[in-house]
Design a protein around this motif. Structure first.
Motif, PDB file in Angstrom:
ATOM      1  N   HIS A 151       0.854  -1.188   0.000  1.00 37.82           N
ATOM      2  CA  HIS A 151       0.000   0.000   0.000  1.00 37.82           C
ATOM      3  C   HIS A 151       0.898   1.248   0.000  1.00 37.82           C
ATOM      4  N   PRO A 152       0.528   2.314  -0.732  1.00 36.40           N
ATOM      5  CA  PRO A 152       1.406   3.485  -0.828  1.00 36.40           C
ATOM      6  C   PRO A 152       1.549   4.295   0.455  1.00 36.40           C
ATOM      7  N   SER A 153       0.604   4.166   1.396  1.00 35.72           N
ATOM      8  CA  SER A 153       0.692   4.984   2.611  1.00 35.72           C
ATOM      9  C   SER A 153       0.585   4.182   3.906  1.00 35.72           C
ATOM     10  N   ASP A 154      -0.013   3.017   3.880  1.00 36.56           N
ATOM     11  CA  ASP A 154      -0.121   2.176   5.070  1.00 36.56           C
ATOM     12  C   ASP A 154       0.929   1.065   4.982  1.00 36.56           C
ATOM     13  N   PRO A 155       1.953   1.086   5.837  1.00 38.78           N
ATOM     14  CA  PRO A 155       3.066   0.136   5.705  1.00 38.78           C
ATOM     15  C   PRO A 155       2.725  -1.300   6.088  1.00 38.78           C
ATOM     16  N   THR A 156       1.511  -1.538   6.592  1.00 39.19           N
ATOM     17  CA  THR A 156       1.153  -2.910   6.978  1.00 39.19           C
ATOM     18  C   THR A 156       0.255  -3.599   5.955  1.00 39.19           C
ATOM     19  N   LEU A 157      -0.232  -2.860   4.960  1.00 42.40           N
ATOM     20  CA  LEU A 157      -1.165  -3.420   3.983  1.00 42.40           C
ATOM     21  C   LEU A 157      -0.468  -3.769   2.675  1.00 42.40           C
ATOM     22  N   PHE A 158      -0.872  -4.876   2.066  1.00 45.64           N
ATOM     23  CA  PHE A 158      -0.439  -5.171   0.706  1.00 45.64           C
ATOM     24  C   PHE A 158      -1.504  -5.986  -0.009  1.00 45.64           C
ATOM     25  N   VAL A 159      -1.404  -5.984  -1.341  1.00 48.00           N
ATOM     26  CA  VAL A 159      -2.343  -6.726  -2.182  1.00 48.00           C
ATOM     27  C   VAL A 159      -1.544  -7.684  -3.053  1.00 48.00           C
ATOM     28  N   ALA A 160      -2.115  -8.856  -3.316  1.00 53.17           N
ATOM     29  CA  ALA A 160      -1.432  -9.870  -4.121  1.00 53.17           C
ATOM     30  C   ALA A 160      -2.396 -10.475  -5.125  1.00 53.17           C
ATOM     31  N   GLY A 161      -1.916 -10.699  -6.335  1.00 52.40           N
ATOM     32  CA  GLY A 161      -2.686 -11.381  -7.362  1.00 52.40           C
ATOM     33  C   GLY A 161      -2.095 -12.747  -7.632  1.00 52.40           C
ATOM     34  N   SER A 162      -2.951 -13.689  -7.992  1.00 47.49           N
ATOM     35  CA  SER A 162      -2.506 -15.067  -8.192  1.00 47.49           C
ATOM     36  C   SER A 162      -3.096 -15.651  -9.468  1.00 47.49           C
ATOM     37  N   ARG A 163      -2.429 -16.676  -9.976  1.00 48.26           N
ATOM     38  CA  ARG A 163      -2.946 -17.385 -11.153  1.00 48.26           C
ATOM     39  C   ARG A 163      -4.144 -18.263 -10.812  1.00 48.26           C
ATOM     40  N   ASN A 170      -6.836 -17.045 -10.085  1.00 47.48           N
ATOM     41  CA  ASN A 170      -7.938 -16.151 -10.442  1.00 47.48           C
ATOM     42  C   ASN A 170      -8.514 -15.399  -9.248  1.00 47.48           C
ATOM     43  N   SER A 171      -7.651 -15.122  -8.273  1.00 48.62           N
ATOM     44  CA  SER A 171      -8.103 -14.350  -7.114  1.00 48.62           C
ATOM     45  C   SER A 171      -7.060 -13.315  -6.728  1.00 48.62           C
ATOM     46  N   ILE A 172      -7.531 -12.288  -6.012  1.00 45.40           N
ATOM     47  CA  ILE A 172      -6.679 -11.213  -5.514  1.00 45.40           C
ATOM     48  C   ILE A 172      -6.945 -11.062  -4.024  1.00 45.40           C
ATOM     49  N   SER A 173      -5.890 -11.041  -3.234  1.00 39.61           N
ATOM     50  CA  SER A 173      -6.039 -10.985  -1.777  1.00 39.61           C
ATOM     51  C   SER A 173      -5.432  -9.704  -1.221  1.00 39.61           C
ATOM     52  N   ILE A 174      -6.052  -9.200  -0.145  1.00 35.35           N
ATOM     53  CA  ILE A 174      -5.535  -8.037   0.576  1.00 35.35           C
ATOM     54  C   ILE A 174      -5.178  -8.492   1.987  1.00 35.35           C
ATOM     55  N   TRP A 175      -4.010  -8.057   2.444  1.00 39.45           N
ATOM     56  CA  TRP A 175      -3.461  -8.524   3.718  1.00 39.45           C
ATOM     57  C   TRP A 175      -3.089  -7.352   4.611  1.00 39.45           C
ATOM     58  N   GLN A 190      -4.499 -12.504   8.953  1.00 44.66           N
ATOM     59  CA  GLN A 190      -4.069 -11.282   8.261  1.00 44.66           C
ATOM     60  C   GLN A 190      -4.806 -11.051   6.941  1.00 44.66           C
ATOM     61  N   LEU A 191      -5.545 -12.056   6.472  1.00 42.71           N
ATOM     62  CA  LEU A 191      -6.284 -11.924   5.217  1.00 42.71           C
ATOM     63  C   LEU A 191      -7.519 -11.058   5.435  1.00 42.71           C
ATOM     64  N   LEU A 192      -7.566  -9.891   4.774  1.00 45.65           N
ATOM     65  CA  LEU A 192      -8.666  -8.946   4.967  1.00 45.65           C
ATOM     66  C   LEU A 192      -9.772  -9.100   3.940  1.00 45.65           C
ATOM     67  N   PHE A 193      -9.390  -9.380   2.702  1.00 43.96           N
ATOM     68  CA  PHE A 193     -10.370  -9.314   1.624  1.00 43.96           C
ATOM     69  C   PHE A 193      -9.928 -10.202   0.479  1.00 43.96           C
ATOM     70  N   LEU A 194     -10.905 -10.777  -0.220  1.00 47.57           N
ATOM     71  CA  LEU A 194     -10.617 -11.616  -1.378  1.00 47.57           C
ATOM     72  C   LEU A 194     -11.494 -11.176  -2.540  1.00 47.57           C
TER      73      LEU A 194
END
Length: 212
Positions: A128-140, A142-147, A172-176
């Motif tokens: 995340h550009p401003s929150d140092p604890t958040l990140f997003v990941a894409g996978s083959r 067919n899903s995208i996760s936010i942590w 730590q998984l927030l959203f899918l």
């Protein structure tokens, strides 16, 4: 090989610097958000390397730091934390997401966190550009996760997860986000911190997670 091209508009011959050291194809590179001369790279040789463009070539490997066997397979993607600049994210062909602390990795070459959730390789990852604890990941898969690295499992939430059969989910998984085929890239909007762009074989999505 990694090439850095320096464009001089007053010369017809661009300057080129070559960095060698990986024994497999280079899969991703990213500049340090703090040091203008430092960048990271990852490779199909399973390693992550940190480089300094000011370092002179003294041998076949110009890197300043190497994390060997960072993943059990190709290391596909990297992301450098813009706020906590000692933190580096990596995603691999082994379906894992790993967090590295560059302050300690030279003496203890182990990730400080490793997340196993996706069923196929990690194709994109972004802090995340401003929150140092958040990140997003894409996978083959067919899903995208936010942590969120700041979240820890507590007894109350664990009981709720057990009740609904969700205890296998990392706390730590927030959203899918699902519904896109062959996710290739995912990025946070730099000015709208809760908006995400995701690219896939079937098109581009611009979306806002309901939990952030």
């Amino acid at each position: 090989l990694i090439f850095i091209h320096r464009i001089d508009f007053h010369s017809d011959v661009p300057q080129k610097d070559v960095f060698s050291g990986h024994t497999g194809s280079v899969e991703d590179i990213c500049w340090s958000p703090k040091e203008t001369n430092v960048f990271a790279s990852c490779s199909s040789d399973r390693s992550i390397k940190i480089w300094d463009t000011r370092a002179e070539a003294t041998g076949r490997d110009r890197s300043k730091l190497t994390i060997k066997n960072a993943h059990d397979g190709d290391v596909n993607v990297l992301s450098w934390n813009c706020r906590e600049t000692h933190l580096l994210l990596s995603g691999g062909e082994d379906n894992l997401i790993k967090v590295w602390d560059l302050r300690t990795v030279q003496t203890n070459a182990k990730a400080i966190a490793s997340f196993s959730f996706h069923r196929q390789a990690i194709s994109s990852i972004c802090w995340h550009p401003s929150d140092p604890t958040l990140f997003v990941a894409g996978s083959r898969d067919n899903s995208i996760s936010i942590w969120d690295l700041s979240v820890e499992r507590d007894e109350k939430s664990h009981k709720i997860e057990q009740k609904y059969g969700l205890e296998y989910l990392p706390p730590q998984l927030l959203f899918l986000h699902q519904g896109q085929q062959e996710v290739s890239d995912v990025k946070w909007h730099p000015l709208l911190p809760s908006v995400i762009f995701s690219a896939a074989a079937d098109g581009l999505h611009i979306w806002r997670p309901s939990t952030i």
